[in-house]
Design a protein around this motif. Structure first.
Motif, PDB file in Angstrom:
ATOM      1  N   ARG A  37       0.852  -1.185   0.000  1.00  0.00           N
ATOM      2  CA  ARG A  37       0.000   0.000   0.000  1.00  0.00           C
ATOM      3  C   ARG A  37       0.884   1.230   0.000  1.00  0.00           C
ATOM      4  NH1 ARG A  37      -2.496   3.920   3.141  1.00  0.00           N
ATOM      5  NH2 ARG A  37      -4.724   4.245   2.697  1.00  0.00           N
ATOM      6  N   LEU A  38       0.512   2.221  -0.800  1.00  0.00           N
ATOM      7  CA  LEU A  38       1.281   3.462  -0.874  1.00  0.00           C
ATOM      8  C   LEU A  38       0.390   4.634  -0.488  1.00  0.00           C
ATOM      9  CD1 LEU A  38       3.680   5.264  -1.660  1.00  0.00           C
ATOM     10  CD2 LEU A  38       2.862   5.173  -4.032  1.00  0.00           C
ATOM     11  N   ASP A  39       0.770   5.302   0.577  1.00  0.00           N
ATOM     12  CA  ASP A  39       0.104   6.539   0.992  1.00  0.00           C
ATOM     13  C   ASP A  39       0.997   7.693   0.538  1.00  0.00           C
ATOM     14  OD1 ASP A  39      -1.228   8.619   2.126  1.00  0.00           O
ATOM     15  OD2 ASP A  39      -1.004   7.961   4.208  1.00  0.00           O
ATOM     16  N   ALA A  40       0.751   8.171  -0.678  1.00  0.00           N
ATOM     17  CA  ALA A  40       1.618   9.190  -1.259  1.00  0.00           C
ATOM     18  C   ALA A  40       1.625  10.476  -0.452  1.00  0.00           C
ATOM     19  CB  ALA A  40       1.188   9.474  -2.696  1.00  0.00           C
ATOM     20  N   SER A  41       0.531  10.748   0.268  1.00  0.00           N
ATOM     21  CA  SER A  41       0.471  11.977   1.070  1.00  0.00           C
ATOM     22  C   SER A  41       1.464  11.959   2.224  1.00  0.00           C
ATOM     23  CB  SER A  41      -0.948  12.178   1.599  1.00  0.00           C
ATOM     24  OG  SER A  41      -1.318  11.117   2.473  1.00  0.00           O
ATOM     25  N   ALA A  42       1.933  10.757   2.588  1.00  0.00           N
ATOM     26  CA  ALA A  42       2.890  10.641   3.691  1.00  0.00           C
ATOM     27  C   ALA A  42       4.336  10.732   3.224  1.00  0.00           C
ATOM     28  CB  ALA A  42       2.680   9.321   4.428  1.00  0.00           C
ATOM     29  N   CYS A  43       4.565  10.828   1.912  1.00  0.00           N
ATOM     30  CA  CYS A  43       5.935  10.914   1.396  1.00  0.00           C
ATOM     31  C   CYS A  43       6.523  12.289   1.689  1.00  0.00           C
ATOM     32  CB  CYS A  43       5.953  10.682  -0.114  1.00  0.00           C
ATOM     33  SG  CYS A  43       5.589   8.996  -0.610  1.00  0.00           S
ATOM     34  N   PRO A  44       7.662  12.357   2.357  1.00  0.00           N
ATOM     35  CA  PRO A  44       8.302  13.661   2.598  1.00  0.00           C
ATOM     36  C   PRO A  44       8.719  14.306   1.286  1.00  0.00           C
ATOM     37  CG  PRO A  44       9.258  11.929   3.974  1.00  0.00           C
ATOM     38  CD  PRO A  44       8.412  11.249   2.957  1.00  0.00           C
ATOM     39  N   ALA A  45       8.621  15.605   1.214  1.00  0.00           N
ATOM     40  CA  ALA A  45       9.012  16.334   0.012  1.00  0.00           C
ATOM     41  C   ALA A  45      10.482  16.088  -0.312  1.00  0.00           C
ATOM     42  CB  ALA A  45       8.760  17.830   0.200  1.00  0.00           C
ATOM     43  N   GLY A  46      10.748  15.741  -1.556  1.00  0.00           N
ATOM     44  CA  GLY A  46      12.115  15.533  -2.000  1.00  0.00           C
ATOM     45  C   GLY A  46      12.717  14.200  -1.641  1.00  0.00           C
TER      46      GLY A  46
END
Length: 277
Positions: A37-46
């Motif tokens: 599962r990928l929660d893209a909103s939790a990916c830190p910028a950069g």
């Protein structure tokens, strides 16, 4: 005498076929991990830790865009889960991975954090197939791992034949083809001829990362990057290789033999989320 001993031995051992799908599904081994599962909103910028760790570039991220995870290319090695600093990518321990459309294997876009599991064939195809499915398996340059798990389904614990699903020796006797391997240039014509020999209407199933996208061989000139460029695919079962339970789930989902397949295809089915170990 030997026949009598055999009969008595079978009576003592009793039924060894698993109760699934009428009973609970067996647990996946720890090393498998199930769907991601990928929660893209939790990916830190950069952040690009997972991108650098992925051996097949299944994870991409355009500038100012959310990360994307292509489960059709993913080898499910788990390296991205280990290096992700924010826990945006997690294992779910869910065996369900089969989808009807290639784009449904790409996670991370808005509204696509979870898999949209495969819907059943349309009413006409279901009525033609009845409660059976005959498949001609084509190994189009694979390593043998997917083929091994396909064969597992024929063992006593799984007994694929109890669902009316069988592998046949001739495409003339088949309802469709089951493709493994990245479709090497040497197997391209063989796959085309096999497909053309299957009577219409027919279906095609791409099984494993190689048959879907090229898998670990992606980018090599010696293959076609999966079966999609050669024939139209009706069911995608990702994995490297897919677990036998994942394969069986895909087959039964296509035939509308699972209770959770009664959902509307337009509604994504939620998959279990567990804490990142």
């Amino acid at each position: 005498m030997y026949i009598f001993d055999t009969i008595m031995n079978r009576m003592r051992r009793g039924c060894q076929t698993m109760p699934y799908p009428k009973g609970p599904a067996p647990a996946l081994p720890d090393r498998h991990g199930g769907a991601l599962r990928l929660d893209a909103s939790a990916c830190p910028a950069g952040c690009a830790e997972c991108i650098a760790a992925c051996p097949v570039s299944a994870i991409t991220r355009e500038p100012d865009q959310a990360a994307r995870l292509d489960l059709g290319r993913c080898l499910f090695c788990g390296d991205c889960v280990e290096v992700c600093p924010s826990g945006a990518i997690t294992r779910t321990d869910d065996h369900r991975l089969a989808v009807r459309h290639r784009e449904d294997l790409i996670l991370g876009e808005p509204g696509k954090e979870e898999l949209r599991l495969a819907a059943a064939l349309d009413g006409k195809m279901k009525s033609l197939l009845g409660r059976s499915l005959r498949l001609r398996q084509v190994s189009a340059g694979g390593c043998g791992a997917c083929e091994a798990d396909i064969n597992v389904l024929g063992t006593i614990g799984w007994d694929l034949g109890r669902f009316g699903i069988q592998y046949v020796a001739s495409p003339r006797h088949a309802d469709g083809v089951l493709i493994t391997g990245p479709v090497t240039k040497g197997m391209e014509l063989a796959l085309q001829k096999t497909w053309e020999a299957v009577p219409e209407p027919r279906i095609a199933i791409a099984l494993g990362a190689c048959a879907i996208s090229g898998g670990p061989f992606v980018g090599q000139a010696q293959h076609n990057g999966g079966a999609d460029p050669i024939i139209p695919i009706d069911l995608y079962i990702p994995g490297c290789p897919p677990h036998p339970l994942t394969i069986l789930d895909g087959f039964l989902r296509l035939l509308d033999r699972l209770e959770d397949n009664k959902h509307n295809e337009a509604e994504p089915l939620k998959i279990l989320k567990v804490d990142n170990p």
